[in-house]
Scaffold this motif. Structure first.
Motif, mmCIF file in Angstrom:
data_model
loop_
_atom_site.group_PDB
_atom_site.id
_atom_site.type_symbol
_atom_site.label_atom_id
_atom_site.label_comp_id
_atom_site.label_asym_id
_atom_site.label_seq_id
_atom_site.Cartn_x
_atom_site.Cartn_y
_atom_site.Cartn_z
ATOM 1 N N LEU A 219 0.847 -1.192 0.000
ATOM 2 C CA LEU A 219 0.000 0.000 0.000
ATOM 3 C C LEU A 219 0.888 1.249 0.000
ATOM 4 C CD1 LEU A 219 -2.596 -1.090 2.717
ATOM 5 C CD2 LEU A 219 -2.956 -1.012 0.239
ATOM 6 N N PRO A 220 0.358 2.412 -0.416
ATOM 7 C CA PRO A 220 1.175 3.636 -0.404
ATOM 8 C C PRO A 220 1.770 3.946 0.964
ATOM 9 C CG PRO A 220 -0.804 3.992 -1.704
ATOM 10 C CD PRO A 220 -0.957 2.647 -1.067
ATOM 11 N N SER A 221 1.019 3.674 2.029
ATOM 12 C CA SER A 221 1.520 3.966 3.376
ATOM 13 C C SER A 221 2.794 3.183 3.664
ATOM 14 C CB SER A 221 0.462 3.624 4.424
ATOM 15 O OG SER A 221 0.107 2.242 4.360
ATOM 16 N N GLY A 222 2.831 1.921 3.266
ATOM 17 C CA GLY A 222 4.020 1.108 3.484
ATOM 18 C C GLY A 222 5.200 1.578 2.653
ATOM 19 N N GLY A 223 4.925 2.022 1.429
ATOM 20 C CA GLY A 223 5.993 2.533 0.572
ATOM 21 C C GLY A 223 6.598 3.801 1.144
ATOM 22 N N ARG A 224 5.746 4.667 1.685
ATOM 23 C CA ARG A 224 6.237 5.917 2.273
ATOM 24 C C ARG A 224 7.101 5.639 3.499
ATOM 25 N NH1 ARG A 224 4.868 9.043 6.484
ATOM 26 N NH2 ARG A 224 5.347 11.279 6.353
ATOM 27 N N GLU A 225 6.597 4.827 4.411
ATOM 28 C CA GLU A 225 7.334 4.542 5.644
ATOM 29 C C GLU A 225 8.653 3.834 5.361
ATOM 30 O OE1 GLU A 225 4.681 2.382 8.159
ATOM 31 O OE2 GLU A 225 3.194 4.008 8.208
ATOM 32 N N ALA A 226 8.633 2.873 4.447
ATOM 33 C CA ALA A 226 9.856 2.142 4.118
ATOM 34 C C ALA A 226 10.883 3.057 3.464
ATOM 35 C CB ALA A 226 9.526 0.963 3.199
ATOM 36 N N THR A 227 10.423 3.979 2.627
ATOM 37 C CA THR A 227 11.338 4.911 1.962
ATOM 38 C C THR A 227 12.009 5.833 2.978
ATOM 39 O OG1 THR A 227 10.043 4.862 -0.082
ATOM 40 C CG2 THR A 227 11.524 6.732 0.218
ATOM 41 N N LEU A 228 11.228 6.345 3.909
ATOM 42 C CA LEU A 228 11.800 7.217 4.946
ATOM 43 C C LEU A 228 12.841 6.459 5.762
ATOM 44 C CD1 LEU A 228 8.554 9.046 6.169
ATOM 45 C CD2 LEU A 228 10.395 9.999 4.755
ATOM 46 N N LYS A 229 12.567 5.193 6.043
ATOM 47 C CA LYS A 229 13.518 4.368 6.790
ATOM 48 C C LYS A 229 14.800 4.157 5.990
ATOM 49 C CE LYS A 229 14.005 -0.277 8.746
ATOM 50 N NZ LYS A 229 13.329 -1.596 8.943
ATOM 51 N N LEU A 230 14.657 3.827 4.707
ATOM 52 C CA LEU A 230 15.830 3.590 3.863
ATOM 53 C C LEU A 230 16.677 4.849 3.707
ATOM 54 C CD1 LEU A 230 14.119 1.440 1.080
ATOM 55 C CD2 LEU A 230 15.904 0.632 2.633
ATOM 56 N N MET A 231 16.025 5.982 3.533
ATOM 57 C CA MET A 231 16.756 7.222 3.292
ATOM 58 C C MET A 231 17.459 7.744 4.546
ATOM 59 S SD MET A 231 16.475 7.684 0.060
ATOM 60 C CE MET A 231 17.062 9.372 -0.169
ATOM 61 N N SER A 232 17.052 7.251 5.711
ATOM 62 C CA SER A 232 17.710 7.672 6.950
ATOM 63 C C SER A 232 18.738 6.647 7.426
ATOM 64 C CB SER A 232 16.669 7.892 8.060
ATOM 65 O OG SER A 232 16.013 6.670 8.373
ATOM 66 N N GLY A 233 18.934 5.588 6.634
ATOM 67 C CA GLY A 233 19.873 4.537 7.000
ATOM 68 C C GLY A 233 21.318 4.926 6.736
ATOM 69 N N LYS A 234 22.210 4.005 7.056
ATOM 70 C CA LYS A 234 23.644 4.306 6.926
ATOM 71 C C LYS A 234 24.104 4.360 5.476
ATOM 72 C CE LYS A 234 25.166 -0.528 7.347
ATOM 73 N NZ LYS A 234 26.019 -1.472 8.093
ATOM 74 N N THR A 235 23.393 3.677 4.582
ATOM 75 C CA THR A 235 23.761 3.681 3.161
ATOM 76 C C THR A 235 22.653 4.340 2.358
ATOM 77 O OG1 THR A 235 24.957 1.582 3.443
ATOM 78 C CG2 THR A 235 24.418 2.251 1.187
ATOM 79 N N ARG A 236 22.941 5.467 1.740
ATOM 80 C CA ARG A 236 21.921 6.148 0.939
ATOM 81 C C ARG A 236 21.763 5.431 -0.393
ATOM 82 N NH1 ARG A 236 20.809 9.236 -3.265
ATOM 83 N NH2 ARG A 236 19.394 11.037 -3.079
ATOM 84 N N PRO A 237 20.567 4.974 -0.718
ATOM 85 C CA PRO A 237 20.373 4.316 -2.019
ATOM 86 C C PRO A 237 20.376 5.327 -3.163
ATOM 87 C CG PRO A 237 18.288 4.484 -0.850
ATOM 88 C CD PRO A 237 19.341 4.985 0.092
ATOM 89 N N ASP A 238 20.821 4.877 -4.331
ATOM 90 C CA ASP A 238 20.668 5.742 -5.508
ATOM 91 C C ASP A 238 19.495 5.293 -6.373
ATOM 92 O OD1 ASP A 238 21.831 3.485 -6.725
ATOM 93 O OD2 ASP A 238 23.810 4.419 -6.800
#
Length: 334
Positions: A219-238
């Protein structure tokens, strides 16, 4: 009909009402003219699928689905079945059972009495099923599902290959730190798409980084939350590969909140090729689920004679738009 609707700037329902001559609908003369002009410009010709036939005595195929309303893909599968059946002068009876065993048994009993050509037994989720006992009375194929014993011919999407090809498209665009947002772990499709993602990374000699994998919920809610988590992690995805298009919608929202630009500072890939994918800005690169083709295959397989049951894993091709290539979105709007 969808193309006509896009060309005329109206809904598909409006096109249907205009083409079927329903004068009692409150559709303006100007709108009717736009639809008819679009029909002429595109050379549209109505097809017979889904319409009550004028002749009688035609063969019948029974299409049994567990759900219809919960997903847009059921309607696409039904259209594929109808189109292929009508080419062979066969009409289709569709039932939705909700997975009720007693209801399935009664419908199969009726279809046996009616002497249907065959039965297509379908699932809204790609999964292993235990077909009802009454299905053995019929020549049958399984749509978007399969039985463990391999008694019936079946067709499912090649989900692993789809996940692999989507990741390869991101790799080909120059991305190396590719994150993945999965769906709910109990769903077979989610697991297989992630397996394809991991397989493509290993083939490119890129280690799978657990910190670049986050669980979503389709769902969009899961995509948003997961993206925020990934972008605040130690490795920034490209690049971020979302296991379905709805999560990609949430991914877009999160990236916008963070000041990122899809197709500018980061790439995004979806999966499913839902209608919304082409209307996002930039257009979402994604993977097509071949539900129409699967429906057509089910009919063709049903009409074959004296062949051993087979499992067909149908290709899920990548649909490239602008979101997965850095700079493509900017070029497309220049």
């Amino acid at each position: 009909m969808k193309d006509v609707a896009l060309h005329a700037g109206v809904s598909q329902s409006t096109v249907s009402f205009v083409l079927n001559g329903l004068e009692d609908m409150r559709i303006s003369r100007e709108t009717r003219k736009r639809v008819k002009d679009a029909v002429d410009a595109l050379g549209y010709r109505p097809r017979g699928a889904g319409r009550p036939p004028k002749s009688s005595g035609l063969g019948v195929i029974g299409l049994m689905l567990d759900e219809i309303a919960t997903s847009p893909f059921a309607a696409i599968s039904i259209e594929g079945v109808q189109e292929e059946a009508w080419k062979n002068d066969i009409i289709v009876e569709v039932v939705m059972t909700g997975g009720d065993p007693q209801y399935e048994a009664e419908v199969l009993k009726k279809w046996a009495q009616d002497g249907v050509v065959g039965v297509i037994y379908g699932s809204i989720l790609t999964r292993e099923v235990a077909p009802p006992v009454g299905l053995a009375r019929h020549r049958a194929t399984l749509l978007n599902c399969y039985d463990a014993a391999g008694k019936y011919a079946s067709v499912v999407p090649a989900e692993r290959r789809g996940g692999e090809d989507a990741t390869k498209a991101l790799l080909a665009a120059g991305h190396r730190r590719i994150a993945f947002i999965s769906g709910e772990s109990w769903m077979e499709a989610s697991d297989q798409r992630m397996e394809g993602y991991e397989r493509a990374l290993r083939a490119a000699c890129i280690p799978v980084d657990p910190s670049l994998i986050a669980e979503g919920n389709f769902l969009p809610s899961g995509g948003r939350e997961a993206t925020l988590k990934l972008m605040s992690g130690k490795t920034r995805p490209d690049a971020i590969f979302c296991a379905n298009d709805l999560m990609a919608v949430g991914c877009y929202e999160a990236l916008k909140e963070l000041g990122e630009t899809v197709g500018g500072t980061i790439a995004v890939m979806g999966y499913d090729d839902q209608e919304i994918a082409q209307h996002l800005s930039p257009g979402l690169s994604t993977v097509l689920l071949p539900h129409r083709e699967m429906g057509q295959w089910s009919v063709k397989e049903l009409l074959k004679t004296n062949e051993e049951p087979s499992i067909e894993r149908m290709e899920c091709p990548v649909v490239p738009r602008q979101s997965h290539i850095i700079g493509a979105a900017r070029t497309a709007t220049d």
